[in-house]
Design an enzyme around this catalytic site. Structure first.
Site, short mmCIF file in Angstrom:
data_model
loop_
_atom_site.label_atom_id
_atom_site.label_comp_id
_atom_site.label_asym_id
_atom_site.label_seq_id
_atom_site.Cartn_x
_atom_site.Cartn_y
_atom_site.Cartn_z
N CYS A 1 0.83 -1.20 0.00
CA CYS A 1 0.00 0.00 0.00
C CYS A 1 0.87 1.26 0.00
CB CYS A 1 -0.92 0.01 1.21
SG CYS A 1 -1.95 1.49 1.31
N HIS B 1 2.89 -7.21 -7.03
CA HIS B 1 2.31 -6.21 -7.92
C HIS B 1 3.43 -5.75 -8.83
CE1 HIS B 1 -0.48 -2.48 -8.39
NE2 HIS B 1 0.12 -2.79 -9.52
N ASN C 1 0.46 -9.88 -9.97
CA ASN C 1 -0.67 -8.96 -9.90
C ASN C 1 -0.32 -7.70 -10.69
OD1 ASN C 1 -1.64 -6.54 -7.51
ND2 ASN C 1 -3.08 -7.56 -8.86
N GLY D 1 -7.47 -7.30 -9.91
CA GLY D 1 -7.98 -6.32 -8.97
C GLY D 1 -9.15 -5.54 -9.54
N ARG D 2 -8.88 -4.32 -10.02
CA ARG D 2 -9.96 -3.43 -10.47
C ARG D 2 -10.77 -4.04 -11.60
NH1 ARG D 2 -10.34 0.29 -6.33
NH2 ARG D 2 -8.32 -0.03 -5.31
#
EC number: 1.3.1.91
Length: 334
Positions: free
Chosen positions: A103, A174, A214, A236-237
């Protein structure tokens, strides 16, 4: 309430839906479970310190048993508090616990958790070790390629090696670096360039580790390509914005028998969950806000979304709103 359950996470990470703030709450997870029975689902990130001080653990940790396999994602840098979080995850019946080291928000940086910990592999290792010793659950880590100028394959390898020795069982990478200075979280999802090849290189250099990729996986075909070189693919999105796009993943990834899945069936599957939520004093909009992207690219989709949004946001909205919305779709063959 605490739900006793035997962990069933093995292999589920082959396809997973990423933890997303304000998105992957229990209602969206129940929605996604109608679409994929096998995918690994994640909670929104919960800060370990908040869990430690909360007197409403049921509000933070409760979930529907159909959400399994389910991972609890936590953020923090205090081994003792993260160990406590791991014990809670086990007691509440989660299948694994995941540490957020990705994050990039200013709040996370100020709290010394999230992506800023990429520069502190020893600290992350201490956290992972404490979590692994505190419960029998698998401890996994979600992280970036690097942060700011702390970004190279050598540094990434050092991070992964150190944390794997501490007991991490899977690394979800990610495939972007994070800029902690100058970019906000939304910009950090798009502006740093994707570097899938670096995740592939990590897997090649550490074949014994479980590496999930990711970032930038927009379609099932992207996931199948990623699975040729990595152990898992996380979306994800694209899962939140286009839920039904992923209805074939159980067949494609897990070898399940093909099954028909359409929007009206998804809503029908949500009705028991919605009824329970309403009986506990919840609002229908808590669920329906996640349904607005369920119907897209067909005549009448915009009108259906608008109608559902208006009716579901009313304070007295009841189950009939959802039932009628499902019937409208069924009548239209959707």
């Amino acid at each position: 309430m605490i739900v006793p359950f035997t962990p069933q996470v093995d292999g589920a990470y082959r396809f997973s839906v990423a933890p997303m703030l304000d998105c992957t709450d229990r209602h969206f997870r129940v929605l996604m479970r109608q679409i994929s029975r096998r995918a690994l689902l994640y909670t929104e990130m919960l800060v370990a310190q908040a869990l430690h001080h909360s007197n409403r653990l049921d509000h933070l940790l409760d979930f529907d048993i159909i959400e399994h396999p389910l991972s609890l994602q936590v953020g923090g840098d205090d081994p003792k508090m993260l160990a406590e979080a791991a014990r809670l995850a086990d007691a509440w019946g989660y299948d694994e616990i995941n540490l957020n080291v990705g994050c990039p928000s200013s709040r996370a940086k100020a709290g010394n958790f999230g992506a800023c910990l990429m520069a502190k592999p020893d600290q992350v290792a201490r956290c992972v070790e404490a979590m692994a010793m505190a419960s029998p659950l698998p401890v996994t880590v979600k992280h970036r390629l690097g942060i700011d100028d702390f970004d190279s394959d050598a540094l990434l390898m050092t991070f992964v090696d150190r944390v794997s020795l501490a007991g991490a069982t899977r690394f979800t990478v990610h495939a972007r670096k994070a800029w902690l200075e100058g970019l906000d979280p939304k910009q950090n999802r798009t502006i740093p360039p994707l570097q899938h090849q670096r995740v592939t290189h990590l897997k090649q250099q550490r074949p014994q580790l479980t590496i999930e990729i990711n970032g930038g996986l927009e379609h099932p075909a992207d996931c199948l390509t990623a699975l040729q070189t990595c152990d898992g693919a996380m979306v994800g999105r694209a899962a939140y914005a286009h839920p039904l796009r992923w209805k074939s993943m159980d067949e494609l990834v897990y070898g399940e028998e093909p099954r028909s899945i359409n929007a009206s069936q998804v809503i029908g599957g949500l009705l028991p969950h919605a009824e329970t939520h309403l009986s506990r004093g919840g609002r229908l909009w808590d669920l329906c806000r996640h349904l607005l992207q369920l119907v897209e690219g067909v005549p009448g989709a915009k009108s259906w979304r608008r109608d559902l949004g208006i009716k579901a946001q009313k304070a007295d909205a009841d189950l009939t709103v959802l039932q009628k919305a499902a019937q409208q779709l069924e009548d239209a063959g959707l």
